[in-house]
Scaffold this motif. Structure first.
Motif, PDB file in Angstrom:
ATOM      1  N   TYR A   7       0.842  -1.200   0.000  1.00 26.58           N
ATOM      2  CA  TYR A   7       0.000   0.000   0.000  1.00 26.58           C
ATOM      3  C   TYR A   7       0.878   1.252   0.000  1.00 26.58           C
ATOM      4  O   TYR A   7       0.661   2.186  -0.785  1.00 26.58           O
ATOM      5  N   TYR A   8       1.881   1.258   0.852  1.00 30.30           N
ATOM      6  CA  TYR A   8       2.733   2.454   0.941  1.00 30.30           C
ATOM      7  C   TYR A   8       3.560   2.646  -0.330  1.00 30.30           C
ATOM      8  O   TYR A   8       3.738   3.765  -0.816  1.00 30.30           O
ATOM      9  N   GLU A   9       4.034   1.547  -0.853  1.00 28.62           N
ATOM     10  CA  GLU A   9       4.907   1.597  -2.034  1.00 28.62           C
ATOM     11  C   GLU A   9       4.282   2.437  -3.139  1.00 28.62           C
ATOM     12  O   GLU A   9       4.963   3.208  -3.809  1.00 28.62           O
ATOM     13  N   ILE A  10       2.965   2.302  -3.301  1.00 31.76           N
ATOM     14  CA  ILE A  10       2.335   2.970  -4.435  1.00 31.76           C
ATOM     15  C   ILE A  10       1.639   4.262  -4.023  1.00 31.76           C
ATOM     16  O   ILE A  10       1.518   5.183  -4.828  1.00 31.76           O
ATOM     17  N   THR A  11       1.247   4.374  -2.761  1.00 27.67           N
ATOM     18  CA  THR A  11       0.546   5.603  -2.347  1.00 27.67           C
ATOM     19  C   THR A  11       1.504   6.625  -1.754  1.00 27.67           C
ATOM     20  O   THR A  11       1.164   7.809  -1.714  1.00 27.67           O
ATOM     21  N   ARG A  12       2.651   6.190  -1.240  1.00 30.44           N
ATOM     22  CA  ARG A  12       3.561   7.066  -0.465  1.00 30.44           C
ATOM     23  C   ARG A  12       2.769   7.777   0.640  1.00 30.44           C
ATOM     24  O   ARG A  12       3.071   8.904   0.995  1.00 30.44           O
ATOM     25  N   ASP A  13       1.777   7.088   1.168  1.00 28.20           N
ATOM     26  CA  ASP A  13       0.887   7.670   2.178  1.00 28.20           C
ATOM     27  C   ASP A  13       1.568   7.595   3.549  1.00 28.20           C
ATOM     28  O   ASP A  13       1.251   6.741   4.379  1.00 28.20           O
ATOM     29  N   ILE A  14       2.517   8.516   3.769  1.00 37.98           N
ATOM     30  CA  ILE A  14       3.320   8.449   4.998  1.00 37.98           C
ATOM     31  C   ILE A  14       2.474   8.740   6.231  1.00 37.98           C
ATOM     32  O   ILE A  14       2.766   8.238   7.329  1.00 37.98           O
ATOM     33  N   ASP A  15       1.377   9.469   6.062  1.00 38.68           N
ATOM     34  CA  ASP A  15       0.489   9.702   7.209  1.00 38.68           C
ATOM     35  C   ASP A  15      -0.076   8.387   7.731  1.00 38.68           C
ATOM     36  O   ASP A  15      -0.114   8.140   8.938  1.00 38.68           O
ATOM     37  N   PHE A  16      -0.525   7.577   6.803  1.00 36.64           N
ATOM     38  CA  PHE A  16      -1.058   6.274   7.222  1.00 36.64           C
ATOM     39  C   PHE A  16       0.024   5.458   7.921  1.00 36.64           C
ATOM     40  O   PHE A  16      -0.226   4.803   8.942  1.00 36.64           O
ATOM     41  N   ILE A  17       1.214   5.479   7.377  1.00 36.96           N
ATOM     42  CA  ILE A  17       2.311   4.710   7.992  1.00 36.96           C
ATOM     43  C   ILE A  17       2.571   5.222   9.409  1.00 36.96           C
ATOM     44  O   ILE A  17       2.715   4.429  10.347  1.00 36.96           O
ATOM     45  N   GLU A  18       2.604   6.539   9.549  1.00 39.13           N
ATOM     46  CA  GLU A  18       2.903   7.099  10.877  1.00 39.13           C
ATOM     47  C   GLU A  18       1.763   6.866  11.872  1.00 39.13           C
ATOM     48  O   GLU A  18       1.990   6.694  13.065  1.00 39.13           O
ATOM     49  N   GLN A  19       0.541   6.881  11.356  1.00 37.59           N
ATOM     50  CA  GLN A  19      -0.599   6.715  12.261  1.00 37.59           C
ATOM     51  C   GLN A  19      -0.897   5.249  12.583  1.00 37.59           C
ATOM     52  O   GLN A  19      -1.314   4.925  13.687  1.00 37.59           O
ATOM     53  N   CYS A  20      -0.731   4.385  11.610  1.00 37.40           N
ATOM     54  CA  CYS A  20      -1.160   2.980  11.810  1.00 37.40           C
ATOM     55  C   CYS A  20      -0.157   1.964  11.255  1.00 37.40           C
ATOM     56  O   CYS A  20       0.164   0.973  11.901  1.00 37.40           O
ATOM     57  N   GLY A  21       0.297   2.210  10.045  1.00 40.53           N
ATOM     58  CA  GLY A  21       1.015   1.170   9.308  1.00 40.53           C
ATOM     59  C   GLY A  21       2.291   0.730   9.992  1.00 40.53           C
ATOM     60  O   GLY A  21       2.546  -0.476  10.144  1.00 40.53           O
ATOM     61  N   PHE A  22       3.084   1.707  10.431  1.00 40.92           N
ATOM     62  CA  PHE A  22       4.374   1.323  11.010  1.00 40.92           C
ATOM     63  C   PHE A  22       4.179   0.499  12.279  1.00 40.92           C
ATOM     64  O   PHE A  22       4.897  -0.461  12.529  1.00 40.92           O
ATOM     65  N   GLU A  23       3.215   0.870  13.054  1.00 42.49           N
ATOM     66  CA  GLU A  23       2.966   0.129  14.298  1.00 42.49           C
ATOM     67  C   GLU A  23       2.631  -1.342  14.005  1.00 42.49           C
ATOM     68  O   GLU A  23       3.071  -2.242  14.712  1.00 42.49           O
ATOM     69  N   MET A  24       1.867  -1.563  12.953  1.00 40.09           N
ATOM     70  CA  MET A  24       1.539  -2.954  12.591  1.00 40.09           C
ATOM     71  C   MET A  24       2.787  -3.713  12.137  1.00 40.09           C
ATOM     72  O   MET A  24       3.015  -4.860  12.504  1.00 40.09           O
ATOM     73  N   VAL A  25       3.598  -3.044  11.321  1.00 42.61           N
ATOM     74  CA  VAL A  25       4.796  -3.711  10.795  1.00 42.61           C
ATOM     75  C   VAL A  25       5.809  -3.941  11.914  1.00 42.61           C
ATOM     76  O   VAL A  25       6.459  -4.995  11.983  1.00 42.61           O
ATOM     77  N   LEU A  26       5.920  -2.986  12.810  1.00 43.10           N
ATOM     78  CA  LEU A  26       6.851  -3.125  13.930  1.00 43.10           C
ATOM     79  C   LEU A  26       6.404  -4.222  14.883  1.00 43.10           C
ATOM     80  O   LEU A  26       7.204  -5.068  15.305  1.00 43.10           O
ATOM     81  N   GLU A  27       5.138  -4.237  15.206  1.00 45.72           N
ATOM     82  CA  GLU A  27       4.656  -5.220  16.170  1.00 45.72           C
ATOM     83  C   GLU A  27       4.681  -6.645  15.602  1.00 45.72           C
ATOM     84  O   GLU A  27       4.861  -7.601  16.359  1.00 45.72           O
ATOM     85  N   THR A  28       4.494  -6.781  14.307  1.00 50.06           N
ATOM     86  CA  THR A  28       4.617  -8.124  13.723  1.00 50.06           C
ATOM     87  C   THR A  28       6.083  -8.533  13.688  1.00 50.06           C
ATOM     88  O   THR A  28       6.422  -9.688  13.979  1.00 50.06           O
ATOM     89  N   ALA A  29       6.971  -7.570  13.369  1.00 50.56           N
ATOM     90  CA  ALA A  29       8.406  -7.897  13.394  1.00 50.56           C
ATOM     91  C   ALA A  29       8.844  -8.260  14.813  1.00 50.56           C
ATOM     92  O   ALA A  29       9.611  -9.215  15.010  1.00 50.56           O
TER      93      ALA A  29
END
Lengths: 734, 734
Positions: free
Chosen positions: A412-434
């Protein structure tokens, strides 16, 4: 585009069994779905599914254990909105009906049907029915019924109401793909006026409530006793509208006049506009093949109908077309359906990812229950975010869902560059799964090699369970580690302190980098292919004498212990990783791997064939790719899996789109470049499709010798576009 | 032998919780068991267990599958036979009681108790109780109650009857070691006369029926209202007897006078003679250690009490002392309990094997249900021969039970040379289990090596499930193949046509021989030890921070997925094979293997420590052997596993005998030679025990420097006897 390509009729479908037709011609809008029950003889107490409206019941285990999933979650199959009750004025009831015409218009969302009704006394009339569901005003559904004389030419009394279900006996099934009986909700009906019925339904355990209104648009008419006179030979129309409230909403519409702003034609406009937009963004046309075009249009239509749009709901395995799999959301969303939305409707994709984010607190709890001290483990099957898998070897043990969610965030980020989403939700999901993978895995020294391994997991292939180092799981976990590093850098680009709120620093990223580097990926030196897991290749092959058609799907004929001990796969597993990471292996290895795993795969899962199609296309075997694709494209229309009556195979609908786009047109995105590679089979002389990437709608047109990419609307995109390996410049047309 | 060695009293046991005492002081005779409920305040509707008397209920799975076990089987916990109701003649009921004396005489089987009873008004009296269960006349139990004045010195009214259970609510447990609530049976009570009550109990689903009579031996007395006058200061005795019929038996005793031939003293004689015989055959004395002697005597006593003697019943995991594990029979019988009977009471051993033979038809069906086209698979846990395991990864997947049964048949034949049994039952069991392994396994070519492997199995260690090539399973299967060849030759010696009825010939034996040769036994070149399975050694170790006592037993604190992914064992697994096949490995390898597996074993299973004790003794580490042995010997008397209240750990009782005999005295039989090797620890200065092998009772006496074997009764045996590696000649004494 021809008319034929966008009209599904009775002639286009495999059989005319009522339950099958109910699924196929179901209407939905992400909020609720209306199965196409026969309005006269169908079951009046089931037919409506509201996304996220479910009841729980305790899971009973033959032998329970610590940390087991506690509650079933079951979507409720509510009263049929289409049911209608017609009698002659002398009281003869029309009890049987023959469905003579059905036409689902995929450009407008309108369902047009015709029935011949008959009384037990042999009197006949004709009933037409047009229905439509609101696509932007997603609380509404409307239908007009029109009555014409048959051999009976007198008066009719028509009555319509929402039926209240009575207690039914639960019939347990050994087919895990079906739903279960949920406890009946508490129902109240009330006639607000002679033309308006209020229906309130509340679940006993989850305490969810929904209010539904049924009303007549003709304010002078009566729901329960509306006379119609057929003696003039004309068609007489009665129009009804239904309001399906939001879950938990109380009296948000004026019960005295709920439908003022919504005439049937207003709802038709709403629906038409929605579908016009869908086709504008994501039309797919296979030149000259009407049947195939129809199938793929139908698939895209149903994908859009099924997807929850509010950030609180998702796409059930059967969408809103049936209650199979209890209305649960699986990894299917991220890996099979989300790509379509990511590349045609980023807003929708974001909403679907938001749903997962909302379940993150429960995923953290689940990780603790599974004995993992950090990170989060998303539920394998769920509605409310809690694990509802009652058989953990083919449920909870599919830890890969964590990495699947992370993968989808990355795409999703790769094509949208939606850094707001990453900062609000996406990164937390990726970090917590890692974080989960870090604590879940273990180091294993083999000679001088230090491997990071994952033990006792089940991969996508559920015919092999509780194994070590499932290739797919390990490969995706490796990607999960890499992704957290990549997204961390993207955040730091925006804000040098951007990671502080997550409590991580460079040291943590270095740990992830080291893990990513050392995740073990099993490889057979002997066969020179990736191994599905540490032991798969050492198992005996499935016996030839049990390979005749009546033995499939194996899960309905054999004990899991029988299936597990053979080298037999339900679906693409290692090959699924190959599809996701084409850069991992040489064309020769891909061919070897494909040949090998194809020989041991039953395709008992509807998630299998699309991946086999894509890889065959990439391998340069377009004929094989076409064969698999055709089964994929028409799976429900030909009832290939024989259980479409329980609902559509949503993941496969997404898979059929992937087969065209990622397969025949070789689409993928890497390093901010959108790639297309022409792999058209000879059966497809021309393929045209659209995507909406960032703000631009692209149209891609492929013929045997040529691939053109043009911008249909929006700006010329800033990302690179490559065709058959060469970067091209885009032009805007129209 | 001292008096102390054979009397278990309240001072000898871990705690005085009622449920614990009920188990510890239970009386049984293989047919039925009577828990030592407090006769005044205990639960009058439970306390009696009849071997093989069970009810079924459908197993409900969260997610069911093909071939899953269908029915729970649950031993019924019937009305307490000890309960008695005592009031003062003014109607004050004695409601509380304190158990002040308990003495279980292991030489007579008599249980002597004393209670101080009290009314709510503070009136006290003393009640003595002597009870005994028939050991040859196994339908009978009798008790005499004697009343003496306390601060109350007036008249009493005594009443005694069999209570009918009422519906109780089922409380599900996540502890798989407990029982479940079974559906209540249909009960009828009838007073045949004022001194005789008939109690008929019939199960609703299994349609089993049992008739129980309770009567007073004083024909003039009344069950329901018997006056006693304490004013003379003397003790007043009331005598009762109970007849527990056979399952299915109808009115085989004369209801008018059921106990004529059975005075209490007659039953006491019966019991005393039985125990005299037991001790004559199997006395064990550890010189100078009364506490230890008492423990081992107790264990042997309870083993004998538990064992079904009729060829239709077996030994439940908890014997007849409690309803834990639902009264099911497991592999525990063959591998932990049968050795004691094989070497002390061959007739009993035969009866226990006969039980298995009776389940062979169901075992054949079960193999088919598991997708194996030939042979038989014995039920992992069962009463009636059908699989009752509701969690197959730790149940049905323990295929090794097949080879365990075969192993036991082989050990029985080895010492009895009972070719009749082999021809009638034994060979068929060994052949059908070998047939199973043949079809269940698969060939796997690794380089030039052709291995016969067994995939997706669970070994004895249930903390590791669904693995490939479990060493124990493979080693036992190999032995199963070898055994069928050996027994076939034994049959052919008797009768050259002896194999024809089984439909096999030399060709089949050659196939088995080839399989036996090629069964794969996993070995780690790295560690130079046998591997528990293909992947065990590659898993991470159980985390140190979860190794504090409150985390054990792991199965009550962690999800199976958590446990399975670590290198952690519940019990001896590979080491169990080492114990069974000492010839397999060098002393050095045994030491390496022991050290390694000891480090990853929790002993959460009561079947573990005895094996660790035996191997330590063999390895020349008598101190360690003694430590494990002491836990084994006193497991229930100190409530080591903390669940003795649910019943005794029968397998461990057998294991404690094995630890002494196979461990400290190094007993084993090979090639018709009986071996003894002196491994006495310094804590045991003298060990004396008896065996009955064939017709001869041997007494073995070990001291630090000497081992003597003598014949106590019967002929000088024809088999060879070896002490510390040298053949000796036996002499007969006495």
């Amino acid at each position: 585009m021809t008319l034929r390509d966008y009209h599904l009729t009775l002639h286009d479908v495999a059989d005319h069994q009522p339950e099958y037709l109910e699924t196929i011609f179901s209407l939905a809008n992400g909020h609720f779905g209306v199965r196409a029950n026969d309005p006269i003889s169908g079951n009046p107490i089931t037919g409506t599914l509201i996304n996220g409206f479910y009841e729980t019941s305790p899971i009973t285990y033959g032998e329970a254990g610590i940390g087991y999933a506690q509650q079933h979650q079951t979507i409720l199959n509510l009263s049929d909105l289409r049911h209608i009750h017609v009698t002659t004025d002398s009281g003869h009831r029309f009890t049987s009906s023959e469905r003579t015409v059905v036409d689902l218009d995929l450009t407008t969302g309108e369902l047009t049907e015709q029935f011949v009704l008959q009384t037990q006394q042999g009197e006949t009339i004709t009933m037409g029915m047009k229905s439509v569901i609101g696509q932007r005003q997603t609380n509404f559904w409307a239908a007009s019924y029109s009555f014409t004389a048959g051999n009976y030419t007198g008066g009719l009394l028509v009555s319509k109401s929402i039926a209240v279900p009575a207690e039914a006996e639960s019939i347990p099934s050994v087919d895990p793909r079906k739903t279960r009986m949920a406890g009946l909700p508490i129902c109240e009906t009330q006639f607000v006026s002679r033309g308006l019925q209020r229906y309130h339904v509340k679940t006993r355990r989850t305490k969810q409530a929904v209010t539904i209104y049924l009303g007549m648009l003709d304010k002078t008419a009566s729901l329960l006793q509306q006379p119609v006179d057929l003696s003039d030979g004309a068609a007489h129309k009665l129009e009804y509208e239904v309001y399906v409230g939001e879950i938990g909403e109380q009296n948000t519409i004026d019960p005295a006049a709920p439908f003022l702003a919504n005439t049937v034609s207003a709802l038709q406009d709403d629906s038409r506009q929605f579908w016009q937009d869908v086709w504008h963004r994501s039309e797919v046309t296979v030149g000259g093949n009407e049947e195939l075009n129809l199938a793929i249009h139908y698939n895209i239509f149903q994908l859009n109908q099924a997807a929850g749009r509010d950030g609180r709901t998702n796409i059930a395995a059967k969408g809103l077309s049936g209650s199979g799999y209890e209305g649960h959301y699986f990894w299917d969303t991220e890996m099979y359906m989300l790509p379509y939305f990511i590349y045609t409707n980023q807003q929708m994709a974001r909403q679907l990812l938001l749903y997962r984010y909302q379940t993150l607190p429960k995923a953290r709890q689940r990780a603790r229950a599974l004995g993992v001290g950090q990170g989060a483990l998303f539920a394998w099957r769920t509605i409310n975010g809690e694990e509802a898998s009652a058989y953990f070897p083919a449920g909870t043990a599919q830890y890969h869902i964590d990495a699947d969610v992370a993968y989808a965030v990355g795409k999703y980020y790769e094509i949208t560059r939606d850094i707001d989403f990453i900062e609000q939700c996406g990164f937390e999901m990726v970090l917590e799964t890692a974080n989960f993978w870090e604590a879940f895995g273990g180091w294993h020294q083999v000679g001088t090699e230090n491997r990071f391994e994952f033990h006792t997991v089940t991969g996508p292939d559920e015919y092999t369970a509780l194994v070590n180092n499932n290739y797919y799981t390990n490969r995706l976990a490796k990607h999960n580690f890499e992704l957290v590093i990549y997204l961390a850098k993207e955040i730091l680009k925006e804000d040098p302190h951007g990671l502080e709120k997550y409590g991580i620093g460079q040291g943590d990223l270095d740990v992830f980098e080291n893990l990513a580097e050392h995740v073990y990926l099993p490889y057979s030196d002997d066969l020179q292919i990736n191994e599905q897991d540490d032991s798969f290749l050492s198992k005996p092959r499935w016996p030839v004498d049990r390979s005749t058609p009546e033995n499939f799907p194996l899960l309905l004929h054999y004990h899991p212990l029988t299936i597990y001990r053979y080298q037999i796969a339900k679906q693409a597993d290692t090959l699924l990783a190959d599809y996701l990471f084409p850069e991992d292996l040489s064309p020769e290895q891909l061919k070897r791997e494909y040949r090998y795993y194809e020989g041991v795969t039953t395709h008992d899962s509807s998630l299998s064939r699309s991946i086999f199609s894509i890889l065959a296309a990439r391998m340069g075997d377009p004929e094989k790719a076409y064969g698999y694709f055709m089964d994929t494209a028409q799976m429900d229309l030909v009832n290939l899996q024989k259980n479409t009556a329980d609902g559509l195979h949503l993941a496969n609908l997404g898979g059929s789109w992937l087969a065209l786009v990622a397969g025949f047109s070789g689409f993928y995105v890497q390093d901010e470049v959108v790639h297309f590679n022409n792999h058209l089979p000879k059966e497809i002389t021309k393929l045209t499709y659209r995507m909406k990437i960032a703000a631009s709608v692209l149209e891609i047109e492929l013929t045997a010798n040529d691939t053109n990419v043009t911008v249909i609307s929006g700006p010329i995109p800033t990302y690179g576009v490559s065709v058959d390996g060469e970067l091209i410049s885009l032009v805007k047309v129209g």
